[in-house]
Structure formats: C-alpha cells, structure tokens
Design an enzyme around this catalytic site. Structure first.
Site, PDB file in Angstrom:
ATOM      1  N   ASP A  65      -5.524  -3.171  -2.865  1.00  0.00           N
ATOM      2  CA  ASP A  65      -4.617  -2.918  -1.748  1.00  0.00           C
ATOM      3  C   ASP A  65      -4.086  -4.203  -1.122  1.00  0.00           C
ATOM      4  O   ASP A  65      -4.849  -5.075  -0.710  1.00  0.00           O
ATOM      5  CB  ASP A  65      -5.372  -2.108  -0.692  1.00  0.00           C
ATOM      6  CG  ASP A  65      -4.455  -1.430   0.297  1.00  0.00           C
ATOM      7  OD1 ASP A  65      -3.489  -2.067   0.748  1.00  0.00           O
ATOM      8  OD2 ASP A  65      -4.697  -0.252   0.609  1.00  0.00           O
ATOM      9  N   SER A 116       0.832  -1.192   0.000  1.00  0.00           N
ATOM     10  CA  SER A 116       0.000   0.000   0.000  1.00  0.00           C
ATOM     11  C   SER A 116       0.877   1.256   0.000  1.00  0.00           C
ATOM     12  O   SER A 116       1.735   1.407  -0.855  1.00  0.00           O
ATOM     13  CB  SER A 116      -0.982  -0.034   1.173  1.00  0.00           C
ATOM     14  OG  SER A 116      -2.015   0.900   1.015  1.00  0.00           O
TER      15      SER A 116
END
Length: 288
Positions: free
Chosen positions: A153, A39
């Site tokens: 993500d 991320s």
C-alpha cells in the site's frame, strides 16, 4: 474550462466518495489533465485516467456483502489474510489491458517497497499491476513482487501524493482527501468502525460487539490498536504533504467519518462525495 491536476488519497471504502467528486468536477466544467493516486485512490485515479469511471462506479454499486465474501479468497499463510486473486480477476473485467504511459491522461500511482521502506511511483508499466500493488493493504492483501521489490500500500509512505502528480501551467491542484484528521464527534453513526477481526467476522456472518456496545473511548485489542496506529500515520503523512504542496481545492472526509470496509455502501459514499465536492467548488468559485 479549467484544467485540474487531480490527486486521490488512500482511505479504504471512503475512497468511493472520490467517484462522486470526480463526477461533479467534470459536470462543472473542470478538465482533468493529470492524475495521481494511492491505494483506493489508485483504483479511482487509475480508472479516471483510463476513461473508465462509469464502469468503476457500476462495479461498486453492484457490490453487496455476499459479493464481498465471494471476492475474499482467504490465505493460509501468516503474512496476509487475503490472497487477492479473486479481486484481481474481478477488476480485470473493468480495468483496461493498458500501459500507464499509453493512457489519455498522465498518471502516477504510489506504492511502497517494504524491503527498503521507500516510496515507488508507477508512471509506466501495466495499469492493473500498478493498481494492485498500490492498494495491497499490509497484513490483509498479499504484496506484489515487482522488479526486485515487494510492493504494498502506497499509503505507508505517501497517502496523498500531491507532490507526484504531473503539473501543467495554470492548472488547479485538487485533492480528494478521504484520510483527513479525525472528527471529535463524528456526525454519522451509521457505520461504526470495528476492528479488522470484527469486520472479517461480520463478513462471514458472525456477530461480535461493536464499539458502541462496549466503550468507544477504549482500545479493545491489538487489531484495534493497529487500526488506530495506521489511521494516525495516514492522517499525519497526508497533512505533511499538504504543507509542501497546498491544494487549490480540497474535498476532506475525516478518517473516522465512515467505516473502512463498507464497500457495500457505495451509493451513499458516492452521493456524499458529490455533496462535498459541489460545496468545495462553490467555495472556490466564490473566492472564499
């Protein structure tokens, strides 16, 4: 000089503290020989592996609320709020046109295939694509289609990828964990954590009551519930991987220590990362 296998966690804008932590590691004579990231940690870790930390730091120091709005291309679909094309275009100015396998430092970036629920690890391929996939926050950013997968993500499956970084004999495993367990009484009141909808309204110049004006102990709506559920997942998954691969050094920032979308506070976050990493190195070198 001590070699370091560096792991950068997910954690939204708190991840900017990782920039300061990396600066201190290098200033104190630690040599980063491999990196894994997820991320926002994929952004920081990817740029670290590419040797572009100064460019990344300046990019975020130049961010203010006006610039954040300029980079937010809202989507008209129901699957995500932001297309991410403007952000990707801005990043392309600092992310080198490079393949992961050609970088000077081995790099592993984590994403999640939402079609199967499985973790996917980029160890080769286009660097910009890998970074974009790894930080595609569900609902917020458009997912990335890649080799028959739909990638989002990496924090959904492995927010602190200690088990994915390449290790070398005698290196130190260093975790920059900005999704650490919650503080019961956060020390900083500067950045409250409003819900996702409140953040977007704030970005657009509208005003809504924050938690301190209501009751912080109450869950105020479905967006708030989703935020808190996501926080719980990130913290628990990060703690689990630490039991499997305990780090030698660890910089911890509780997930409720700062807001998640305060990219316009880069200077303060970078300085905070420097402070924490310096203290952690002192602790490690003292044998505590």
């Amino acid at each position: 000089m001590k070699n370091v296998a560096l792991v950068c966690s997910s954690g939204s804008s708190r991840g900017l503290a990782q920039i300061g932590a990396i600066e201190v590691l290098q200033e104190r004579g630690y040599n980063i020989t491999s990196v894994a990231g997820c991320s926002v940690g994929a952004i920081v870790g990817g740029m670290c592996a590419a040797g572009k930390m100064e460019e990344l730091k300046q990019f975020f120091l130049d961010i203010d609320k006006r610039r954040m709005l300029q980079l937010t291309d809202f989507s008209v679909t129901t699957s995500h709020l932001v297309k991410g094309d403007k952000l990707l275009e801005a990043f392309s100015g600092i992310v080198p046109d490079a393949r992961i396998e050609d970088l000077p430092v081995p790099l592993s970036l984590i994403a999640t295939d939402v079609l199967t629920g499985r973790e996917f690890v980029f160890r080769s391929g286009d660097l910009c694509t890998a970074i974009r996939a790894s930080f595609s926050l569900p609902v917020v950013l458009r997912p990335v289609e890649y080799q028959g997968m739909l990638l989002m993500d990496g924090g959904l499956t492995n927010p602190l990828p200690l088990n994915r970084v390449k290790r070398t004999n005698g290196d130190l495993l260093v975790a920059l964990n900005v999704s650490a367990p919650l503080e019961q009484e956060p020390q900083s009141a500067e950045w409250e954590q409003p819900s996702l909808l409140q953040r977007l309204e704030k970005l657009l110049g509208r005003t809504t009551p924050n938690r301190s004006e209501a009751h912080q102990s109450e869950v105020s709506g479905y967006a708030d519930i989703l935020d808190r559920a996501s926080d719980i997942m990130l913290v628990q998954n990060a703690e689990l991987v630490k039991t499997i691969c305990p780090p030698d050094m660890e910089m911890d920032i509780p997930i409720n220590r700062f807001g998640s979308y305060d990219y316009d506070h880069a200077g303060e976050l970078i300085a905070y990362g420097r402070q924490l990493m310096s203290a952690e190195i002192d602790r490690y070198e003292a044998g505590l």
